[in-house]
Design a protein around this motif. Structure first.
Motif, short mmCIF file in Angstrom:
data_model
loop_
_atom_site.label_atom_id
_atom_site.label_comp_id
_atom_site.label_asym_id
_atom_site.label_seq_id
_atom_site.Cartn_x
_atom_site.Cartn_y
_atom_site.Cartn_z
N TYR A 206 -47.86 15.43 77.41
CA TYR A 206 -48.33 15.35 76.03
C TYR A 206 -49.83 15.59 75.95
CZ TYR A 206 -43.92 12.86 75.07
OH TYR A 206 -42.60 12.50 74.94
N ALA A 207 -50.28 15.91 74.75
CA ALA A 207 -51.71 15.95 74.47
C ALA A 207 -52.24 14.53 74.38
CB ALA A 207 -51.98 16.70 73.16
N GLY A 208 -53.45 14.30 74.84
CA GLY A 208 -54.06 12.98 74.77
C GLY A 208 -55.57 13.10 74.73
N GLY A 209 -56.22 12.02 75.13
CA GLY A 209 -57.65 12.10 75.38
C GLY A 209 -58.58 12.03 74.21
N LEU A 210 -58.12 11.60 73.03
CA LEU A 210 -59.01 11.47 71.87
C LEU A 210 -59.34 10.00 71.65
CD1 LEU A 210 -57.41 13.96 69.29
CD2 LEU A 210 -59.09 14.42 71.10
N GLY A 211 -60.56 9.72 71.20
CA GLY A 211 -60.97 8.35 70.95
C GLY A 211 -60.85 7.93 69.50
N MET A 212 -60.71 8.91 68.59
CA MET A 212 -60.48 8.60 67.18
C MET A 212 -58.99 8.75 66.88
SD MET A 212 -63.76 9.76 64.89
CE MET A 212 -64.00 11.45 65.44
N PRO A 213 -58.54 8.30 65.70
CA PRO A 213 -57.10 8.22 65.44
C PRO A 213 -56.32 9.52 65.64
CG PRO A 213 -58.26 6.92 63.82
CD PRO A 213 -59.31 7.61 64.64
N ASP A 214 -56.85 10.66 65.23
CA ASP A 214 -56.13 11.91 65.43
C ASP A 214 -57.08 13.08 65.27
OD1 ASP A 214 -56.07 12.96 62.61
OD2 ASP A 214 -54.90 11.15 62.27
N ARG A 215 -56.56 14.28 65.44
CA ARG A 215 -57.38 15.50 65.48
C ARG A 215 -58.19 15.72 64.21
NH1 ARG A 215 -55.70 19.93 62.78
NH2 ARG A 215 -56.36 21.44 64.34
N ASP A 216 -57.63 15.36 63.04
CA ASP A 216 -58.30 15.67 61.79
C ASP A 216 -59.61 14.92 61.62
OD1 ASP A 216 -56.34 17.45 61.17
OD2 ASP A 216 -55.27 16.14 59.78
N TYR A 217 -59.75 13.78 62.30
CA TYR A 217 -61.02 13.06 62.22
C TYR A 217 -62.17 13.86 62.83
CZ TYR A 217 -59.02 8.72 60.50
OH TYR A 217 -58.41 7.78 59.71
N TYR A 218 -61.85 14.80 63.69
CA TYR A 218 -62.87 15.64 64.31
C TYR A 218 -63.13 16.92 63.51
CZ TYR A 218 -62.03 12.72 68.41
OH TYR A 218 -61.91 11.65 69.26
N LEU A 219 -62.18 17.30 62.65
CA LEU A 219 -62.22 18.65 62.09
C LEU A 219 -62.34 18.73 60.58
CD1 LEU A 219 -59.33 20.13 64.30
CD2 LEU A 219 -61.79 20.09 64.80
N LYS A 220 -61.81 17.78 59.85
CA LYS A 220 -61.81 17.88 58.38
C LYS A 220 -63.20 17.61 57.81
CE LYS A 220 -56.99 17.25 57.10
NZ LYS A 220 -56.04 16.53 56.22
N THR A 221 -63.45 18.20 56.64
CA THR A 221 -64.80 18.16 56.07
C THR A 221 -64.96 17.16 54.93
OG1 THR A 221 -64.20 19.98 54.56
CG2 THR A 221 -65.20 20.57 56.69
N PHE A 260 -66.62 17.26 73.64
CA PHE A 260 -65.46 17.43 74.51
C PHE A 260 -64.17 17.15 73.73
CE2 PHE A 260 -64.32 17.51 79.14
CZ PHE A 260 -62.96 17.31 79.00
N GLU A 261 -64.14 16.00 73.04
CA GLU A 261 -62.93 15.62 72.31
C GLU A 261 -62.67 16.56 71.14
OE1 GLU A 261 -62.98 10.83 73.35
OE2 GLU A 261 -63.38 11.49 71.30
N LYS A 262 -63.70 17.09 70.53
CA LYS A 262 -63.49 18.02 69.42
C LYS A 262 -62.78 19.28 69.92
CE LYS A 262 -65.77 20.63 65.74
NZ LYS A 262 -67.06 21.06 65.15
N ARG A 263 -63.16 19.75 71.10
CA ARG A 263 -62.49 20.94 71.64
C ARG A 263 -61.01 20.64 71.90
NH1 ARG A 263 -67.41 21.05 74.59
NH2 ARG A 263 -66.39 20.40 76.55
N LEU A 264 -60.72 19.44 72.39
CA LEU A 264 -59.32 19.06 72.59
C LEU A 264 -58.59 18.97 71.25
CD1 LEU A 264 -59.59 16.24 75.31
CD2 LEU A 264 -59.08 18.67 75.65
N ALA A 265 -59.27 18.40 70.24
CA ALA A 265 -58.66 18.27 68.92
C ALA A 265 -58.31 19.63 68.33
CB ALA A 265 -59.60 17.51 67.98
N GLU A 266 -59.19 20.59 68.51
CA GLU A 266 -58.95 21.93 67.97
C GLU A 266 -57.71 22.57 68.57
OE1 GLU A 266 -63.57 23.20 66.95
OE2 GLU A 266 -62.74 23.54 68.95
N ALA A 267 -57.34 22.15 69.76
CA ALA A 267 -56.16 22.72 70.44
C ALA A 267 -54.91 21.88 70.23
CB ALA A 267 -56.46 22.86 71.93
N SER A 268 -54.99 20.83 69.41
CA SER A 268 -53.87 19.89 69.24
C SER A 268 -53.10 20.17 67.96
CB SER A 268 -54.40 18.44 69.19
OG SER A 268 -55.14 18.13 70.34
N LEU A 269 -51.82 19.84 67.96
CA LEU A 269 -51.02 19.90 66.74
C LEU A 269 -51.47 18.82 65.77
CD1 LEU A 269 -47.40 20.33 68.23
CD2 LEU A 269 -48.95 22.12 67.40
#
Length: 709
Positions: A206-221, A260-269
């Motif tokens: 599985y995808a893992g390795g983020l410290g915030m709740p999910d990918r959108d916390y790194y990407l949404k504006t 680092f985590e943002k790059r992982l988030a960008e590659a996550s569902l």
């Protein structure tokens, strides 16, 4: 309430796993940290006010004192059913939501505390026994003065080991070492059923390795996500400072971690994509893993983990390709910083008070709105349950789950399953071929009630009273190894995904099982002294909800054997999708504040579960009265009204706005108001029970009315 078997392990569900916890989907909102961190609480006064009964010694009905008598059942049932209780019982500072249901969960932890206090009072338990393991684990956790005196010392060897990484081989060794104790960075390997042959267990990546709740916390504006990123950077920097870094270096470390985590988030569902099992169905031969991540030595990793080099399922190939890119291009110092952060993030609540308070400041105060941390006894009770739940659970069920409770639950489950059979047979939009398949699937449902037939023995776990962190590592290591030991074996259907004291329930589509631990089978959800109307309206709707998960937008993709396989005709599937879209549209219209509304696709499965659950439980209740006659009117409320009020009173959470925002973003469950009002506004039975007019707010226009099952 929740589903397991799909999606990556997370902190708030399956309790039998690593330092950080494991799981899939949970009824409780959570961040990336264990729900035990962010649901802080203090000791509470037990409130078990009995409703006025029809006569002395009779079964009781709903809690009439909880009703908002100035409200109107046909206008806002959520407010009517327990508005008075919520007005008189504001959310405690340590909680992010509150209702009789959540209060019951906290009282349940007092029961767990009492058991653990009794166990830990003895020091003569045989080594390795359930009493010794649970008692000493709890005692070490409760020794706050020793924990504070140690500061960050317990975790320093781990940080030093990361710092000693000298090359890519060392890096991969360290990733494996962290995985051994459940620190799942940057990916997760977890044993679970094969999606196409669920009688067999395989490894899933599985995808893992983020410290915030999910990918959108790194990407949404949107502003709330921008603020979350700023708070997270401050939090990471403060944690590094507490571990000994200079302020400027700590700030640089935080920037490194976030990038680092943002790059992982960008590659996550995203969260909606994660609800589609087909997107996570990527069976891969072991020999083909290097095609996705050739820089990672998979053979060495699997050998060290003592897992056979068998076929795996890579749930997110794009994510694994991003991990490969990081291995190939990211400098080792950045990798070290990233890994050290996740060691600290995992260890925080087992370290001194300064770490605990800083961890709560972000994961509790900011993300949930709670303003006080839970007392230590409660956090220690939760930690013991999370890591040694079946050792503790043996003592719990002896005291709090009598045999007659199991018998009553078996009867209720039987009636509600029969109601599902009737519902399927009566559908006018499904043809006979698909009905036959649906009934076949229903016939293979496997209920689990109260506790496992065989408890885990935790053989080999070494727990002492010397170090809370060392105990956490030891228990986590055992749980991870226990999970890995299932790879390439026949699936063991006797295993549970929740501990007996857990106040929750789940459905697993791969085993087609519905599971109700003893912890949820307590008042007000389930009460042997309540009328059938009340029990069917509370725990009965939960039973119906879990059954419905087998036929929601996800569960309907799995057949009677639990395989990810289509059993629908094309026309019936189109009809089913259309009926689901009605639910999507309904919940898209539910706002928590201006401009912020539910994502109908995200909450579709849980909302189908609530809608069908209420209908099935009501029909199951009617079955329970066959040959017995109707139950009496109590406190002026008919049995039918008691049924629906019981649901509103059990589900009627008051929820902090900060938690609502987090739920809207990533929780597949709607907020409580809409879990009550949403499904009931579609049910003719509700309208009839309260004699609501056709144009009442709690009666959806016929053209907009949703019915899936």
């Amino acid at each position: 309430m929740r589903r397991v078997g799909l999606g990556p392990p997370t902190a708030a569900s399956i309790r039998s796993g690593g330092v950080a916890g494991r799981g899939r989907y949970s009824d409780r909102n959570h961040s990336s940290k264990d729900v035990a961190v962010i649901r802080s609480s203090l000791p509470l006064v037990v409130l078990l006010a009995a409703a006025t009964t029809a006569s002395a010694g009779a079964l009781h009905g709903i809690h009439p004192e909880d009703l908002n008598r100035n409200g109107d059942a046909c206008t806002d049932f959520f407010d009517y059913a327990n508005g008075a209780w919520r007005a008189q019982n504001p959310i405690p500072n340590y909680m992010d939501r509150w209702s009789r249901r959540w209060q019951s969960g906290e009282v349940n932890k007092e029961h767990v505390r009492d058991i653990l206090a009794e166990l830990s009072a003895r020091t003569d338990w045989p080594r390795g026994s359930a009493g010794q393991l649970a008692g000493d684990f709890y005692a070490a956790c409760m020794d706050e003065s020793r924990v504070d005196a140690l500061g960050s010392k317990p975790v320093q060897p781990w940080l030093a080991d990361v710092d000693a990484i000298g090359d890519k081989a060392d890096l991969q060794r360290m990733i494996g070492k962290l995985h051994d104790v459940g620190v799942n960075v940057p990916f997760i390997v977890y044993a679970g059923e094969d999606l196409h042959e669920p009688s067999r267990t395989i490894a899933h990546i599985y995808a893992g390795g983020l410290g915030m709740p999910d990918r959108d916390y790194y990407l949404k504006t949107e502003p709330r996500f921008v603020e979350s990123r700023a708070k997270y950077l401050e939090h990471v920097a403060k944690m590094f400072e507490l571990a000994g870094a200079a302020p400027e270096q700590a700030r640089q470390n935080a920037q490194t971690v976030f990038a680092f985590e943002k790059r992982l988030a960008e590659a996550s569902l995203d969260n909606v994509q994660l609800r589609d099992p087909k997107l996570q169905d990527n069976p891969t031969a072991f020999a083909d893993l290097p095609k996705l991540a050739p820089a990672f030595d998979w053979g060495t990793y699997f050998d060290a983990a003592q897992m056979p080099r068998d076929a795996v399922n890579v749930t997110q190939p794009k994510f694994l390709q991003q991990v490969e890119k990081e291995l190939a291009t990211t400098p080792l110092p950045q990798w070290k910083t990233y890994l050290q952060w996740h060691v600290l993030n995992t260890a925080a609540d087992s370290l001194s008070t300064s770490f605990v308070e800083e961890n709560f400041a972000f994961n509790g105060r900011f993300l949930t709105g709670a303003t006080e941390i839970k007392p230590r006894w409660k956090r220690c009770a939760e930690a013991t349950d999370a890591q040694l739940g079946e050792a503790l659970g043996q003592k719990y069920v002896e005291k709090y789950f009598p045999p007659e409770a199991k018998v009553k639950m078996q009867e209720m489950v039987k009636n509600i399953l029969l109601a599902m059979d009737d519902t399927i047979r009566e559908l006018d939009w499904m043809d006979e071929e698909t009905k036959k398949k649906a009934l076949e699937k229903r016939s293979t449902f496997f209920p689990k009630l109260g506790y496992p037939d065989k408890f885990k023995d935790y053989k080999g776990v070494v727990v002492s009273r010397d170090s809370a962190w060392d105990n956490l590592v030891a228990a986590s290591r055992w749980n991870v190894a226990d999970n890995r030991s299932q790879v390439d074996k026949p699936t063991d259907r006797s295993r549970w995904g929740m501990s007996p004291p857990t106040s929750n329930a789940y459905y697993n589509p791969l085993q087609n099982e519905i599971v109700f631990p003893a912890g949820i089978l307590q008042p007000p959800a389930f009460d042997l002294t309540a009328t059938d109307a009340v029990n069917y309206g509370a725990i009965g709707v939960v039973i119906g909800h879990e059954i419905s998960h087998g036929f929601d937008d996800q569960g309907a993709q799995f057949d009677a054997q639990g395989r990810l396989a289509n059993w629908w005709t094309a026309e019936d599937n189109t009809q089913f999708t259309s009926k689901g879209q009605c639910v999507v549209n309904q919940f898209e219209g539910y706002f928590i504040e201006p401009g912020v509304h539910h994502n109908g696709k995200l909450v579709l499965g849980e909302s189908i579960g609530d809608l069908a659950g209420a209908k099935l439980a009501y029909r199951g209740y009617l079955k329970s009265r066959e040959g017995k006659g109707p139950e009496p009117t109590i406190d002026g409320f008919t049995p039918q009204q008691q049924f629906f009020i019981a649901w509103g009173q059990w589900r009627g959470d008051e929820t902090r706005i900060e938690t609502q925002r987090t739920m809207i973003q990533g929780d597949p469950h709607p907020i409580a108001k809409y879990r009550v009002n949403g499904p009931l506004s579609n049910l003719p039975e509700f309208r009839e029970a309260f004699q609501c007019k056709a144009d009442a707010p709690m009666v959806r226009p016929e053209a907009d009315r949703c019915e899936v099952w």
